[in-house]
Design an enzyme around this catalytic site. Structure first.
Site, PDB file in Angstrom:
ATOM      1  N   HIS A  11     -55.973 -10.590  -7.877  1.00 37.75           N
ATOM      2  CA  HIS A  11     -56.034 -11.830  -7.137  1.00 37.75           C
ATOM      3  C   HIS A  11     -56.710 -11.695  -5.788  1.00 37.75           C
ATOM      4  O   HIS A  11     -57.542 -12.509  -5.429  1.00 37.75           O
ATOM      5  CB  HIS A  11     -54.711 -12.573  -7.016  1.00 37.75           C
ATOM      6  CG  HIS A  11     -54.998 -14.009  -6.706  1.00 37.75           C
ATOM      7  ND1 HIS A  11     -55.510 -14.866  -7.650  1.00 37.75           N
ATOM      8  CD2 HIS A  11     -55.000 -14.695  -5.557  1.00 37.75           C
ATOM      9  CE1 HIS A  11     -55.786 -16.024  -7.091  1.00 37.75           C
ATOM     10  NE2 HIS A  11     -55.486 -15.958  -5.825  1.00 37.75           N
TER      11      HIS A  11
ATOM     12  N   TYR B  59     -60.311 -13.275  -2.749  1.00 32.45           N
ATOM     13  CA  TYR B  59     -60.451 -13.563  -1.319  1.00 32.45           C
ATOM     14  C   TYR B  59     -61.530 -12.677  -0.698  1.00 32.45           C
ATOM     15  O   TYR B  59     -62.179 -13.069   0.259  1.00 32.45           O
ATOM     16  CB  TYR B  59     -59.091 -13.448  -0.617  1.00 32.45           C
ATOM     17  CG  TYR B  59     -58.164 -14.498  -1.171  1.00 32.45           C
ATOM     18  CD1 TYR B  59     -58.365 -15.835  -0.837  1.00 32.45           C
ATOM     19  CD2 TYR B  59     -57.188 -14.189  -2.092  1.00 32.45           C
ATOM     20  CE1 TYR B  59     -57.584 -16.824  -1.392  1.00 32.45           C
ATOM     21  CE2 TYR B  59     -56.398 -15.176  -2.650  1.00 32.45           C
ATOM     22  CZ  TYR B  59     -56.599 -16.491  -2.298  1.00 32.45           C
ATOM     23  OH  TYR B  59     -55.834 -17.466  -2.858  1.00 32.45           O
TER      24      TYR B  59
ATOM     25  N   HIS C 131     -61.308 -22.911 -13.967  1.00 32.32           N
ATOM     26  CA  HIS C 131     -60.819 -22.819 -12.585  1.00 32.32           C
ATOM     27  C   HIS C 131     -61.589 -21.773 -11.781  1.00 32.32           C
ATOM     28  O   HIS C 131     -62.100 -22.057 -10.704  1.00 32.32           O
ATOM     29  CB  HIS C 131     -59.322 -22.502 -12.585  1.00 32.32           C
ATOM     30  CG  HIS C 131     -58.798 -22.077 -11.247  1.00 32.32           C
ATOM     31  ND1 HIS C 131     -58.673 -22.966 -10.204  1.00 32.32           N
ATOM     32  CD2 HIS C 131     -58.424 -20.875 -10.767  1.00 32.32           C
ATOM     33  CE1 HIS C 131     -58.229 -22.318  -9.146  1.00 32.32           C
ATOM     34  NE2 HIS C 131     -58.069 -21.044  -9.459  1.00 32.32           N
ATOM     35  N   PHE C 132     -61.682 -20.546 -12.319  1.00 33.93           N
ATOM     36  CA  PHE C 132     -62.302 -19.532 -11.451  1.00 33.93           C
ATOM     37  C   PHE C 132     -63.818 -19.653 -11.415  1.00 33.93           C
ATOM     38  O   PHE C 132     -64.435 -19.228 -10.448  1.00 33.93           O
ATOM     39  CB  PHE C 132     -61.783 -18.115 -11.749  1.00 33.93           C
ATOM     40  CG  PHE C 132     -62.203 -17.498 -13.035  1.00 33.93           C
ATOM     41  CD1 PHE C 132     -63.486 -17.042 -13.225  1.00 33.93           C
ATOM     42  CD2 PHE C 132     -61.278 -17.342 -14.067  1.00 33.93           C
ATOM     43  CE1 PHE C 132     -63.855 -16.452 -14.424  1.00 33.93           C
ATOM     44  CE2 PHE C 132     -61.643 -16.753 -15.267  1.00 33.93           C
ATOM     45  CZ  PHE C 132     -62.939 -16.310 -15.447  1.00 33.93           C
ATOM     46  N   HIS C 133     -64.406 -20.268 -12.442  1.00 34.96           N
ATOM     47  CA  HIS C 133     -65.847 -20.514 -12.323  1.00 34.96           C
ATOM     48  C   HIS C 133     -66.122 -21.579 -11.258  1.00 34.96           C
ATOM     49  O   HIS C 133     -67.109 -21.485 -10.530  1.00 34.96           O
ATOM     50  CB  HIS C 133     -66.449 -20.924 -13.665  1.00 34.96           C
ATOM     51  CG  HIS C 133     -66.800 -19.749 -14.529  1.00 34.96           C
ATOM     52  ND1 HIS C 133     -65.893 -19.129 -15.336  1.00 34.96           N
ATOM     53  CD2 HIS C 133     -67.961 -19.057 -14.691  1.00 34.96           C
ATOM     54  CE1 HIS C 133     -66.469 -18.114 -15.961  1.00 34.96           C
ATOM     55  NE2 HIS C 133     -67.727 -18.044 -15.588  1.00 34.96           N
TER      56      HIS C 133
ATOM     57  N   ARG D 133     -58.932 -18.833 -24.302  1.00 37.81           N
ATOM     58  CA  ARG D 133     -60.154 -18.329 -23.689  1.00 37.81           C
ATOM     59  C   ARG D 133     -60.637 -17.078 -24.415  1.00 37.81           C
ATOM     60  O   ARG D 133     -59.919 -16.485 -25.208  1.00 37.81           O
ATOM     61  CB  ARG D 133     -59.903 -18.036 -22.213  1.00 37.81           C
ATOM     62  CG  ARG D 133     -58.926 -16.908 -21.977  1.00 37.81           C
ATOM     63  CD  ARG D 133     -58.480 -16.833 -20.536  1.00 37.81           C
ATOM     64  NE  ARG D 133     -59.469 -16.157 -19.705  1.00 37.81           N
ATOM     65  CZ  ARG D 133     -59.177 -15.557 -18.533  1.00 37.81           C
ATOM     66  NH1 ARG D 133     -57.944 -15.580 -18.075  1.00 37.81           N
ATOM     67  NH2 ARG D 133     -60.101 -14.979 -17.835  1.00 37.81           N
ATOM     68  N   ARG D 134     -61.871 -16.688 -24.113  1.00 41.61           N
ATOM     69  CA  ARG D 134     -62.425 -15.408 -24.528  1.00 41.61           C
ATOM     70  C   ARG D 134     -62.498 -15.214 -26.029  1.00 41.61           C
ATOM     71  O   ARG D 134     -62.217 -14.143 -26.542  1.00 41.61           O
ATOM     72  CB  ARG D 134     -61.604 -14.267 -23.926  1.00 41.61           C
ATOM     73  CG  ARG D 134     -61.769 -14.231 -22.437  1.00 41.61           C
ATOM     74  CD  ARG D 134     -60.853 -13.261 -21.800  1.00 41.61           C
ATOM     75  NE  ARG D 134     -61.414 -12.798 -20.529  1.00 41.61           N
ATOM     76  CZ  ARG D 134     -60.750 -12.091 -19.648  1.00 41.61           C
ATOM     77  NH1 ARG D 134     -59.512 -11.752 -19.881  1.00 41.61           N
ATOM     78  NH2 ARG D 134     -61.318 -11.712 -18.539  1.00 41.61           N
TER      79      ARG D 134
END
Lengths: 541, 187
Positions: free
Chosen positions: A215, A219, A366-368, A429-430
């Protein structure tokens, strides 16, 4: 003035070449798994591609951007040449060679384990060795940033460290500690098995170590973007930074609370108990705080710029912003994507809502949206802003830059919104392909096709971006002058020691990590009989 | 002199607005965390409380995950326990049959690598990590068929790992359970 231009340019160029290759793979993946692809193909190619795409985009590309930008910030904000130039080149070559060493087994299909490693699946040792080389290269950068920061402070007693450098060192310290989790996993768990010295591995413990990195790495990716918000954006649009102290507090909050929250990736895992999942959930909520503070400060800084230009009214000032300026456009589009992505993140942070979307396409979306969208669009802005200072040539294809930024934004929305939606429907996913003829899956087909089209828009935008940079290498010669950062509206006469150093914050970062990770790790290490036989992947095994 | 006063006045205004926004931000985050905590405590949607282990090397030889013990079992108190394992690239049982409107506990583990499963159309979603037992309380509202894909990458056959869940009427399930000790819908 930038002294080591070649060093900085080398980092940016390698970063963007890696990005370009990984972008092509990403677009191909979007296509083959969508209903637009009618042909059969070997699913192993898909997982090979996902491993390469993830490793390149997650480990190599943002690391090189943070390193190159970090060197530029050191020289421009401290107004002196980088100390440790040879070490910096050594770090660069370690990252470059490591990337190649990792990618050879991946492209041969010997390490299709995805960039998250997933033991007890174990691939070719050179994949992991390559990743370790990339990390060690970046740790050289961490050391150099801290060294330059410390020496400058000694030479300038009582003076506040420039905000850009303070934030840059915050990011490097965060990364130095964040990478330790995955390093422990690779060095003590995976590599001994990959080299054949051991045959068993504790998959649960490995997942806990990886969450330590997984995680906070986000950042680390985010910090160059936030540095650009605070120190490039207000200057580029002719305004002032609303608050210098608030900016420092935001970066400090990242250092302190970005670390002890990784277990939210393990909400659905059986090897961590409920208590620590709750602790990590609460800390995940706290990490929204620096982002909320940032959004306020950046919007207030934009308002100052607009009013200086004659903007009027409660909302009328928005129209008076210099929208034709690519940095203005990139920052605004980035904040919109950050808003949507951040809202999604607040959903993921709660155990109850996460259960509905865990490991579905929602998470991929979300993370894309956050990384590929909000963060990477500012990497483009940083490159556009910095390029004339690196090349000594004008970068003036403004129309092309605006088109490129808009295409990236539109592409990212068209890709990720349908992704979120099919995730809510429960699409895992994946997977290399889906049986769209199955009545339980067919309602998802249209959305998947749409997001594949978004992938092609992103590919087009990425190619345009490279074109702008290449044109910049052949532009009209002209000295760009000193590279400057935004000036705050009210420069504080003196600054509290806490906002000018890291001792206390580092102690908190390590302390909170020990509190939030110490017990789960100790418990798993004490449990007997949880190591399981490794499953080797790859051709010929 | 006038500009000096304006400057410090402006600084005070800026600091005040900033403090207000920071307070609001803290309230927003506090509210969200509070909501999550409240729902966790009052609606019992909390993660599994303790860590249980199961050795994948001996799963098939002894213990609760031997093949004859897999499937759905009616407990004395009327609740149902479903035992299942995941392996590359299928679930055992591949089709799970459960009653509607009944408290159900899924107990599952993996025989090789990390797997997971989610049941589409529900909020059931969990991980299977080899070496550890996943225990998950669930309840299905109405009869119906659901697909149950593995949602964690588990190797090159991952895309083929889809199970099924058949939710049937409570009474019909009771009749089936009276005739057979462990139920599945694999035919």
């Amino acid at each position: 003035m930038l002294t080591n231009r070649r060093l900085i340019a080398a980092h940016f160029w390698l970063a963007f070449i890696v990005f370009g290759v990984a972008l092509v793979l990403g677009a191909w993946q979007m296509f083959v798994r969508s209903p637009l692809n009618a042909w059969h193909f070997n699913p192993e190619f898909y997982y090979r591609s996902v491993t390469a795409h993830g490793s390149a985009m997650g480990y190599v590309f943002p690391t090189l951007i943070a390193m190159g930008f970090g060197y530029a910030i050191t020289e421009a904000s401290l107004e002196k040449a980088l100390i440790g130039r040879r070490w910096a080149w050594a770090g660069f070559f370690l990252v470059a060679v490591g990337a190649v060493v990792a990618m050879i087994p991946v492209s041969l299909g010997l390490a299709s384990v995805l960039y998250t490693f997933y033991p007890p699946m174990v691939g070719n040792p050179f994949y992991y060795i390559g990743v370790v080389m990339v990390v060690v290269g970046s740790w050289i950068w961490v050391t150099l940033m801290v060294t330059n920061f410390t020496i400058w402070k000694r030479e300038n007693p009582g003076k506040p460290v420039p905000l850009a450098m303070y934030a840059n060192v915050a990011g490097s310290l965060l990364w130095g500690w964040t990478a330790v989790g995955a390093a422990l996993e690779i060095l003590f768990q995976i590599l001994p098995v990959a080299l054949g010295l051991k045959s068993k591995i504790d998959a649960g413990l490995a997942r806990v170590f990886f969450s330590w990195t997984l995680h906070a790495i986000v950042y680390f990716w985010l910090i160059p973007t936030y540095i650009a918000y605070y120190t490039i954006f207000p200057r580029a649009i002719g305004g002032r930074l609303f608050s210098d102290a608030m900016a420092r507090i935001s970066f400090i909050l990242f250092v302190v609370v970005a670390m002890p929250i990784g277990v939210h990736h393990l909400f659905a895992d059986p090897q961590v108990g409920a208590g620590f999942k709750f602790m990590h959930s609460v800390f995940t909520g706290l990490v929204a705080l620096p982002t909320l503070l940032t959004v306020f400060t950046i919007c207030a800084s934009a308002e100052i710029a607009s009013r200086l230009r004659g903007g009027r009214g409660a909302f009328g000032w928005i129209g008076a912003l210099p929208w034709s300026n690519p940095i203005m456009l990139a920052t605004a589009l980035s904040l919109v994507m950050l808003g949507f992505g951040g809202a999604g993140g607040l959903i993921n942070m709660s155990y109850q809502l996460d259960a509905a979307v865990h490991n579905t396409q929602w998470i991929t979306g979300h993370f894309h949206l956050i990384f590929g969208g909000a963060i990477v669009i500012m990497y483009f802005a940083i490159a556009y802003d910095l390029w004339p200072h690196l090349t000594g040539r004008a970068l003036d294809s403004f129309g092309l830059m605006r088109t490129q930024l808009w295409l990236w934004f539109i592409g990212m929305i068209v890709t990720t919104f349908p992704w979120h939606y099919v995730g809510i429907l429960g699409m895992p996913r994946r997977m290399a392909f889906y049986d769209y003829a199955n009545p339980a899956i067919s309602p998802q087909a249209f959305s998947v096709a749409m997001s594949a089209i978004g992938g092609f828009i992103l590919l087009l935008s990425g190619l345009l971006f490279l074109l702008v940079l290449i044109r910049g290498q052949f532009g009209v010669r002209g000295e760009a002058g000193a590279y400057r950062f935004a000036v705050p509206l009210h420069m504080p006469a003196r600054i509290p020691v806490a906002l000018n150093s890291f001792g206390l914050w580092l102690a908190l970062m390590v302390g909170l990590t020990v509190v939030n990770y110490g017990f789960p790790i100790a418990q798993l290490m004490a449990l007997k009989e949880t190591s399981v036989p490794a499953v080797y992947v790859g051709a010929g095994r | 002199m006038a500009t000096e006063t304006d400057h410090s006045l402006g600084e005070a205004v800026a600091a005040r607005i900033e403090r207000r926004w920071a307070t609001l931000s803290i309230v927003i985050v506090g509210l969200l965390v509070g909501m999550a905590a409240y729902i966790g405590i009052h609606q019992a949607t909390m993660p599994q409380g303790r860590v249980e282990t199961a050795d994948p090397k001996t799963l098939h030889l002894s213990g609760e995950f031997i093949e004859s013990n897999l499937g759905s079992e009616m407990e004395a108190d009327g609740s149902v326990t479903v035992r299942a394992i995941g392996q590359q690239y299928s679930f055992t049982p591949q089709c799970v049959v459960v009653p509607a409107e009944t408290p159900i506990t899924f107990r599952a583990t993996s025989a090789d690598v990390v797997h997971g499963f989610l049941i589409e159309g529900t909020n059931v979603n969990t991980m299977l990590v080899p070496g550890y037992v996943t225990a998950l309380p669930v309840r299905f509202k109405a009869p119906g068929d659901h697909v149950m894909p593995c949602q964690e990458f588990c190797g090159i056959g991952h895309q083929g790992m889809w199970g099924k869940v058949k939710v049937i009427d409570k009474a019909a399930f009771r009749d089936l359970a009276a005739a057979k000790r462990r139920l599945t819908c694999v035919d």
